[in-house]
Design a protein around this motif. Structure first.
Motif, PDB file in Angstrom:
ATOM      1  N   MET A   1      83.999 -21.154 101.513  1.00  0.00           N
ATOM      2  CA  MET A   1      82.757 -20.827 102.193  1.00  0.00           C
ATOM      3  C   MET A   1      83.035 -20.626 103.683  1.00  0.00           C
ATOM      4  SD  MET A   1      79.272 -22.930 102.091  1.00  0.00           S
ATOM      5  CE  MET A   1      78.414 -23.176 103.589  1.00  0.00           C
ATOM      6  N   ALA A   2      82.451 -19.595 104.255  1.00  0.00           N
ATOM      7  CA  ALA A   2      82.627 -19.309 105.679  1.00  0.00           C
ATOM      8  C   ALA A   2      82.022 -20.434 106.514  1.00  0.00           C
ATOM      9  CB  ALA A   2      81.971 -17.982 106.021  1.00  0.00           C
ATOM     10  N   THR A   3      82.672 -20.750 107.617  1.00  0.00           N
ATOM     11  CA  THR A   3      82.173 -21.806 108.499  1.00  0.00           C
ATOM     12  C   THR A   3      82.093 -21.298 109.933  1.00  0.00           C
ATOM     13  OG1 THR A   3      84.405 -22.660 108.882  1.00  0.00           O
ATOM     14  CG2 THR A   3      83.140 -23.668 107.088  1.00  0.00           C
ATOM     15  N   VAL A   4      81.150 -21.851 110.665  1.00  0.00           N
ATOM     16  CA  VAL A   4      80.982 -21.570 112.090  1.00  0.00           C
ATOM     17  C   VAL A   4      81.291 -22.857 112.837  1.00  0.00           C
ATOM     18  CG1 VAL A   4      79.387 -20.855 113.900  1.00  0.00           C
ATOM     19  CG2 VAL A   4      79.161 -19.888 111.606  1.00  0.00           C
ATOM     20  N   SER A   5      82.093 -22.752 113.918  1.00  0.00           N
ATOM     21  CA  SER A   5      82.427 -23.949 114.699  1.00  0.00           C
ATOM     22  C   SER A   5      82.620 -23.581 116.165  1.00  0.00           C
ATOM     23  CB  SER A   5      83.693 -24.609 114.144  1.00  0.00           C
ATOM     24  OG  SER A   5      84.790 -23.724 114.263  1.00  0.00           O
ATOM     25  N   ASN A   6      82.836 -24.602 116.976  1.00  0.00           N
ATOM     26  CA  ASN A   6      83.138 -24.451 118.404  1.00  0.00           C
ATOM     27  C   ASN A   6      82.115 -23.591 119.138  1.00  0.00           C
ATOM     28  OD1 ASN A   6      85.437 -25.907 117.762  1.00  0.00           O
ATOM     29  ND2 ASN A   6      86.749 -24.121 117.702  1.00  0.00           N
ATOM     30  N   VAL A   7      80.846 -23.795 118.858  1.00  0.00           N
ATOM     31  CA  VAL A   7      79.793 -23.013 119.518  1.00  0.00           C
ATOM     32  C   VAL A   7      79.578 -23.568 120.924  1.00  0.00           C
ATOM     33  CG1 VAL A   7      77.401 -22.225 119.412  1.00  0.00           C
ATOM     34  CG2 VAL A   7      78.697 -22.573 117.291  1.00  0.00           C
ATOM     35  N   THR A   8      79.710 -22.702 121.925  1.00  0.00           N
ATOM     36  CA  THR A   8      79.455 -23.101 123.313  1.00  0.00           C
ATOM     37  C   THR A   8      78.509 -22.095 123.960  1.00  0.00           C
ATOM     38  OG1 THR A   8      81.370 -21.893 124.177  1.00  0.00           O
ATOM     39  CG2 THR A   8      81.711 -24.208 123.592  1.00  0.00           C
ATOM     40  N   LEU A   9      77.644 -22.613 124.813  1.00  0.00           N
ATOM     41  CA  LEU A   9      76.673 -21.797 125.539  1.00  0.00           C
ATOM     42  C   LEU A   9      76.932 -21.941 127.024  1.00  0.00           C
ATOM     43  CD1 LEU A   9      73.986 -20.184 125.856  1.00  0.00           C
ATOM     44  CD2 LEU A   9      72.810 -22.404 125.746  1.00  0.00           C
ATOM     45  N   VAL A  44      72.818 -14.866 116.129  1.00  0.00           N
ATOM     46  CA  VAL A  44      72.985 -15.748 117.277  1.00  0.00           C
ATOM     47  C   VAL A  44      71.652 -15.793 118.014  1.00  0.00           C
ATOM     48  CG1 VAL A  44      74.249 -16.187 119.417  1.00  0.00           C
ATOM     49  CG2 VAL A  44      75.419 -15.102 117.480  1.00  0.00           C
ATOM     50  N   THR A  45      71.087 -16.994 118.125  1.00  0.00           N
ATOM     51  CA  THR A  45      69.798 -17.154 118.798  1.00  0.00           C
ATOM     52  C   THR A  45      69.883 -18.226 119.875  1.00  0.00           C
ATOM     53  OG1 THR A  45      69.038 -18.787 117.179  1.00  0.00           O
ATOM     54  CG2 THR A  45      68.505 -16.480 116.730  1.00  0.00           C
ATOM     55  N   LEU A  46      68.960 -18.160 120.817  1.00  0.00           N
ATOM     56  CA  LEU A  46      68.777 -19.237 121.784  1.00  0.00           C
ATOM     57  C   LEU A  46      67.514 -19.977 121.388  1.00  0.00           C
ATOM     58  CD1 LEU A  46      69.503 -17.669 125.293  1.00  0.00           C
ATOM     59  CD2 LEU A  46      71.048 -18.919 123.779  1.00  0.00           C
ATOM     60  N   ARG A  47      67.577 -21.307 121.497  1.00  0.00           N
ATOM     61  CA  ARG A  47      66.459 -22.160 121.122  1.00  0.00           C
ATOM     62  C   ARG A  47      66.208 -23.183 122.222  1.00  0.00           C
ATOM     63  NH1 ARG A  47      64.812 -21.729 116.134  1.00  0.00           N
ATOM     64  NH2 ARG A  47      64.173 -23.885 115.932  1.00  0.00           N
ATOM     65  N   GLY A  48      64.954 -23.565 122.362  1.00  0.00           N
ATOM     66  CA  GLY A  48      64.579 -24.595 123.312  1.00  0.00           C
ATOM     67  C   GLY A  48      64.503 -25.937 122.604  1.00  0.00           C
ATOM     68  N   TYR A 106      69.792 -24.408 123.748  1.00  0.00           N
ATOM     69  CA  TYR A 106      71.051 -24.395 122.998  1.00  0.00           C
ATOM     70  C   TYR A 106      71.138 -23.110 122.191  1.00  0.00           C
ATOM     71  CZ  TYR A 106      68.341 -25.987 118.914  1.00  0.00           C
ATOM     72  OH  TYR A 106      67.427 -26.100 117.892  1.00  0.00           O
ATOM     73  N   ALA A 107      72.351 -22.770 121.787  1.00  0.00           N
ATOM     74  CA  ALA A 107      72.584 -21.585 120.959  1.00  0.00           C
ATOM     75  C   ALA A 107      72.766 -22.020 119.521  1.00  0.00           C
ATOM     76  CB  ALA A 107      73.821 -20.837 121.443  1.00  0.00           C
ATOM     77  N   ARG A 108      72.245 -21.212 118.604  1.00  0.00           N
ATOM     78  CA  ARG A 108      72.442 -21.447 117.173  1.00  0.00           C
ATOM     79  C   ARG A 108      73.090 -20.194 116.583  1.00  0.00           C
ATOM     80  NH1 ARG A 108      67.618 -23.587 113.745  1.00  0.00           N
ATOM     81  NH2 ARG A 108      68.484 -25.554 114.522  1.00  0.00           N
ATOM     82  N   VAL A 109      74.184 -20.405 115.846  1.00  0.00           N
ATOM     83  CA  VAL A 109      74.860 -19.311 115.158  1.00  0.00           C
ATOM     84  C   VAL A 109      74.734 -19.567 113.663  1.00  0.00           C
ATOM     85  CG1 VAL A 109      77.045 -18.096 114.803  1.00  0.00           C
ATOM     86  CG2 VAL A 109      76.502 -19.045 117.060  1.00  0.00           C
ATOM     87  N   THR A 110      74.186 -18.598 112.935  1.00  0.00           N
ATOM     88  CA  THR A 110      74.067 -18.722 111.489  1.00  0.00           C
ATOM     89  C   THR A 110      74.832 -17.587 110.827  1.00  0.00           C
ATOM     90  OG1 THR A 110      71.989 -17.494 111.474  1.00  0.00           O
ATOM     91  CG2 THR A 110      71.824 -19.883 111.525  1.00  0.00           C
TER      92      THR A 110
END
Length: 133
Positions: A1-9, A44-48, A106-110
């Motif tokens: 399964m694909a994974t997302v990691s090391n997300v930095t904003l 990729v979204t920005l969230r409050g 913060y940033a969310r990557v899905t």
């Protein structure tokens, strides 16, 4: 399964009423996903960040990405208006700033497996007498 990691904003210095927003992250695909040529919808979204619920502020990327062997480092960088980033509005009375609320973003990557679906659309309606004269 694909994974997302090391997300930095990173939110850079202002340029007029806009800020440079950069999101860096890593996507790792499994060997089977790469062999199958799997496609994913990358968003990729920005969230409050708020106590009751987190607000969606803006979508920076919403596109398809094809699996490849191993891991891929990705980056999205764009200018975003300060009014979008001001997720906890300031208190202003008669043009004077009374209270400046801190904004928590913060940033969310899905990454969602792409599943093709059908589509349909209707034309406009043409009205008239189409029977015999």
């Amino acid at each position: 399964m694909a994974t997302v990691s090391n997300v930095t904003l990173q939110i850079g210095r202002e340029e007029g009423d806009r800020r440079r927003v950069t999101v860096n992250y890593r996507i790792c695909f499994s060997g089977c996903e790469a062999l199958a040529g799997s496609t994913f919808v990358e968003k990729v979204t920005l969230r409050g960040d708020d106590p009751i619920w987190d607000d969606h502020l803006i979508t920076l990327r919403n596109a398809c990405v094809k699996a490849e062997r191993g891991c891929v480092d990705r980056s999205v960088s764009t200018m975003v208006s300060e009014s979008t980033l001001d997720e906890d509005g300031d208190t202003i009375i008669l043009g004077w700033v009374i209270n400046r609320d801190r904004d928590e973003i913060y940033a969310r990557v899905t990454l969602v497996p792409f599943a093709p679906t059908g589509s349909e659309a209707d034309s406009n309606i043409v009205t008239g007498q189409f029977g015999p004269d």
